[in-house]
Design a protein around this motif. Structure first.
Motif: not given
Length: 253
Positions: A175-203
Motif C-alpha cells: 500500500f501507499k501512504l502520504e504524509f503532511g506537516r500539520l501546523w498548529e500555532e508554532d507546533q508542527m507534527r507529521i500526520v497521515l494524509a490523502d486516503e487509504i482505499s483500493p486505489d492505494s492498496c493491493r488487496l
C-alpha cells in the motif's frame, strides 16, 4: 455558492473548507494508471473510497496514528485538516507485486522475508521515481527526523491494517501512504494524509488470491466496481446508496 477549488488530482478534488485550516476532499470516479497514461471511470468508486478511507482513518486514529481526517460530510466528500504535503509516496510491501516484481525479478505473490518500506518522489512528469533516504535529505524533501516518524508510522499502519484485513479474509500485499506537516500555532507534527482505499492498496482474497483493488483496472481484469464493493462489504461500510449516487451497486454474496 461556488466553492474555491484548491487542487485537483487524478482521483480527488480539494476545495476550501468551511473553517480556517480545513479543506473538503471530494472523491471522483475517475481512474488512472501508469502515471496517467491509462484513464477510465469506475462507477461509484468515489463513494466507496470515501467510505473505506473514512473507516480506515478512524480506526487508525483510535490506535493513536494522527491523520488529517476530521469527518465525512456526504457520499463523496470528507472534511480534512489542511496540511503541507511532503512530496513523497511511502510504499510498504509485504508480498512481491507490481514494480517490485518487475524491478527485481521476484515472482508476484512471493511473501517477503520482512516488510519493505520504499520512498517515491511525487512527480508525475518523472514517473514518480524511487528515491533513497540520501536523496530525500540531500534535497530537503524531508528531514531525518521526519523520515524516522514516517517510517515508524508506516510500519505501525502496516501492522494494524494487516490484522484488520486478515480478519475479513484479505491479504494486504502492499500500500501507499502520504504524509503532511500539520501546523498548529508554532507546533508542527507529521500526520497521515490523502486516503487509504483500493486505489492505494493491493488487496487479495486470502483463499483465492483474487485481486480486489485497482490492479483490476490496470490489467483489464474486469469487475472493477464489484471488487471495490466487495472490500466495502467485507469492512461493513457498503453505503446504502441510491441510483444517483452509485448507479445501482449489487452486493456480492
Amino acid at each position: 455558492m461556488r466553492r474555491k477549488r484548491i487542487y485537483e488530482g487524478k482521483a480527488k478534488v480539494l476545495f476550501e473548507g468551511p473553517e480556517p485550516g480545513t479543506l473538503v476532499q471530494y472523491f471522483k470516479d475517475d481512474a488512472t494508471a501508469f502515471n496517467n497514461q491509462k484513464k477510465g471511470t469506475i462507477t461509484g468508486k468515489g463513494v466507496l473510497n470515501n467510505r473505506i478511507s473514512e473507516y480506515l482513518m478512524m480506526r487508525l486514529e483510535s490506535i493513536g496514528v494522527p491523520t488529517h481526517f476530521v469527518r465525512r460530510l456526504n457520499m463523496r466528500e470528507q472534511l480534512v485538516r489542511e496540511v503541507e504535503i511532503i512530496p513523497l509516496e511511502v510504499v510498504v510491501r509485504n508480498v512481491a507485486a507490481g514494480s517490485l516484481s518487475k524491478r527485481l525479478g521476484i515472482e508476484e505473490g512471493t511473501a517477503l522475508p520482512r516488510s519493505i518500506v520504499e520512498y517515491y518522489l511525487k512527480n508525475d512528469a518523472l514517473g514518480d521515481p524511487l528515491v533513497t533516504e540520501e536523496h530525500i535529505t540531500c534535497f530537503n524533501w524531508a528531514g531525518p527526523q521526519d523520515l524516522d516518524e514516517m517510517m515508524q508510522m508506516a510500519l505501525r499502519v502496516n501492522d494494524f491494517l494487516t490484522g484488520l484485513f486478515l480478519g475479513v479474509g484479505i491479504k494486504l500485499v502492499d500500500f501507499k501512504l502520504e504524509f503532511g506537516r500539520l501546523w498548529e500555532e508554532d507546533q508542527m507534527r507529521i500526520v497521515l494524509a490523502d486516503e487509504i482505499s483500493p486505489d492505494s492498496c493491493r488487496l487479495w482474497d486470502i483463499k483465492t488470491n483474487e485481486k480486489l483493488d485497482k490492479d483490476r483496472f490496470r490489467r483489464d481484469l474486469g469487475k472493477v466496481e464489484e471488487a471495490y464493493q466487495e472490500i466495502a462489504r467485507r469492512l461493513g461500510v457498503l453505503p446504502e446508496a441510491g441510483p444517483l449516487d452509485m448507479q445501482g451497486p449489487k452486493v456480492m454474496q
